[in-house]
Design a protein around this motif. Sequence first.
Motif, PDB file in Angstrom:
ATOM      1  N   ASP A  24     110.886  16.847  60.768  1.00 57.39           N
ATOM      2  CA  ASP A  24     110.037  16.389  59.703  1.00 57.39           C
ATOM      3  C   ASP A  24     108.975  15.572  59.819  1.00 57.39           C
ATOM      4  OD1 ASP A  24     109.776  15.848  57.109  1.00 57.39           O
ATOM      5  OD2 ASP A  24     111.348  14.676  56.707  1.00 57.39           O
ATOM      6  N   PHE A  25     108.986  14.553  60.916  1.00 56.91           N
ATOM      7  CA  PHE A  25     107.681  13.917  60.914  1.00 56.91           C
ATOM      8  C   PHE A  25     106.515  14.508  61.596  1.00 56.91           C
ATOM      9  CE2 PHE A  25     110.837  10.305  61.604  1.00 56.91           C
ATOM     10  CZ  PHE A  25     110.705   9.634  60.239  1.00 56.91           C
ATOM     11  N   ASP A  26     106.941  15.578  62.492  1.00 61.64           N
ATOM     12  CA  ASP A  26     105.749  16.480  63.144  1.00 61.64           C
ATOM     13  C   ASP A  26     105.309  17.261  61.854  1.00 61.64           C
ATOM     14  OD1 ASP A  26     106.378  15.301  65.474  1.00 61.64           O
ATOM     15  OD2 ASP A  26     107.691  16.820  66.063  1.00 61.64           O
ATOM     16  N   ALA A  27     106.148  17.769  61.004  1.00 69.27           N
ATOM     17  CA  ALA A  27     105.337  18.719  60.034  1.00 69.27           C
ATOM     18  C   ALA A  27     104.794  17.836  58.892  1.00 69.27           C
ATOM     19  CB  ALA A  27     106.758  19.365  59.195  1.00 69.27           C
ATOM     20  N   ARG A  28     105.067  16.763  58.858  1.00 66.55           N
ATOM     21  CA  ARG A  28     104.299  15.584  57.950  1.00 66.55           C
ATOM     22  C   ARG A  28     103.043  15.500  58.525  1.00 66.55           C
ATOM     23  NH1 ARG A  28     107.361  11.465  54.335  1.00 66.55           N
ATOM     24  NH2 ARG A  28     109.456  12.612  54.151  1.00 66.55           N
ATOM     25  N   ALA A  29     102.762  15.195  59.629  1.00 65.38           N
ATOM     26  CA  ALA A  29     101.604  14.949  60.536  1.00 65.38           C
ATOM     27  C   ALA A  29     100.643  16.067  60.474  1.00 65.38           C
ATOM     28  CB  ALA A  29     101.951  14.550  61.712  1.00 65.38           C
ATOM     29  N   LYS A  30     101.294  17.282  60.646  1.00 70.58           N
ATOM     30  CA  LYS A  30     100.309  18.407  60.547  1.00 70.58           C
ATOM     31  C   LYS A  30      99.786  18.645  59.047  1.00 70.58           C
ATOM     32  CE  LYS A  30     102.647  21.299  64.077  1.00 70.58           C
ATOM     33  NZ  LYS A  30     103.393  22.457  64.430  1.00 70.58           N
ATOM     34  N   ASN A  31     100.643  18.446  58.043  1.00 67.11           N
ATOM     35  CA  ASN A  31     100.375  18.590  56.702  1.00 67.11           C
ATOM     36  C   ASN A  31      99.009  17.503  56.290  1.00 67.11           C
ATOM     37  OD1 ASN A  31     101.681  20.429  55.347  1.00 67.11           O
ATOM     38  ND2 ASN A  31     103.523  19.366  55.416  1.00 67.11           N
ATOM     39  N   GLU A  32      99.370  16.359  56.772  1.00 66.06           N
ATOM     40  CA  GLU A  32      98.308  14.988  56.629  1.00 66.06           C
ATOM     41  C   GLU A  32      96.961  15.487  57.432  1.00 66.06           C
ATOM     42  OE1 GLU A  32     100.266  11.593  57.942  1.00 66.06           O
ATOM     43  OE2 GLU A  32     101.513  11.531  56.214  1.00 66.06           O
TER      44      GLU A  32
END
Length: 349
Positions: A281-289
């Motif tokens: 989840d954190f990795d996906a959030r970082a990519k989105n940001e």
Amino acid sequence: MWIEPEEVLLAGALWVSERANPFFILQRRRGHGRGGGLSGLLVGTLDVVLDSSARVAPYRILLQTADSQIYWNIACGSSRKEITEHWDWLESNLLQTISIFDNDEDVITFVKGKISGIIAEENRLKQSEEQEEDSGKFREAELKMRKLFGMPDEEKLVNYYSCSYWKGRVPRQGWLYLSINHLCFYSFLLGKEVTLVVPWTEVTQLEKNATLVFPESVRVSTRNAEHFFSMFLNINDTFKLMEQLANIAMRQLLDNEAFAADRSLPKACKTLKNVSALKRDFDARAKNERYRSMFRLTQDERLDGHTDCTLWTPFAKMHVVGQLFISNNYICFSSREEDLCQLIIPLRE
């Protein structure tokens, strides 16, 4: 490969020492490689006669201390390249550290604990490729974290790592637990227990550095103290996750909101590592940001995927190499060469 430390009474028998420092010896099996004479021929013949399962690796690294007649085998290798990588790691990460210990017994205890920790983490990563997310090992670590640090059931573990925590001049080998709201460390070494709990909201600075005293390490600064962690298996991955957790905690503090898993993020098609759903989840959030920041998009834009491609630019009459990004409302392109070309196309058009 690293092996669980085992005693070696005769370090010179059947082996030739090629490198040495005050604490470690790199040895080659007689009869392996060039030369060796009659003794090398005999040893080589002996190894060939043995069953394949009993054959000895041609290289090994021993732990030694000046006041002890007992040596400890901590690594072996089938090639010079493999054993040299282990030797270089020991000299870069352990040699300076153990030179500050007051007695040999502390050196042996610390090195044995560090090697066992590396093996445990390597085994965890290997097993993760065949196991589903939140496996038994991970759930066990999460329960252990809650018990050691008195955490409630709502506190979720994101990941955990083997490392050393510098308490004074002596490093303590143990496990670093990174949860949603806390950074925790636990060690039991030489009869001494070390427990550390740092809320992410109290972290004022994270820094990755290296000094003569501290090998490549992470410094965690709070308002009242500084904490140093070193000897990670992969310091870059650990530091990246620590930054993500600290940033999320600060945003929660400013917004006065609790953490909630982002249900709109796409699910992983398969599990490549033994990490929790929260870690992905954190990795996906970082990519989105990064995606939203790159193209200055709104906060509700979600990246579906990206791929390498080229874009034909009529104004320059050339193909530009870059990446194509697709989200719920846009198709975007960014050139590999920074600021050369960017394109944003709303899907409604």
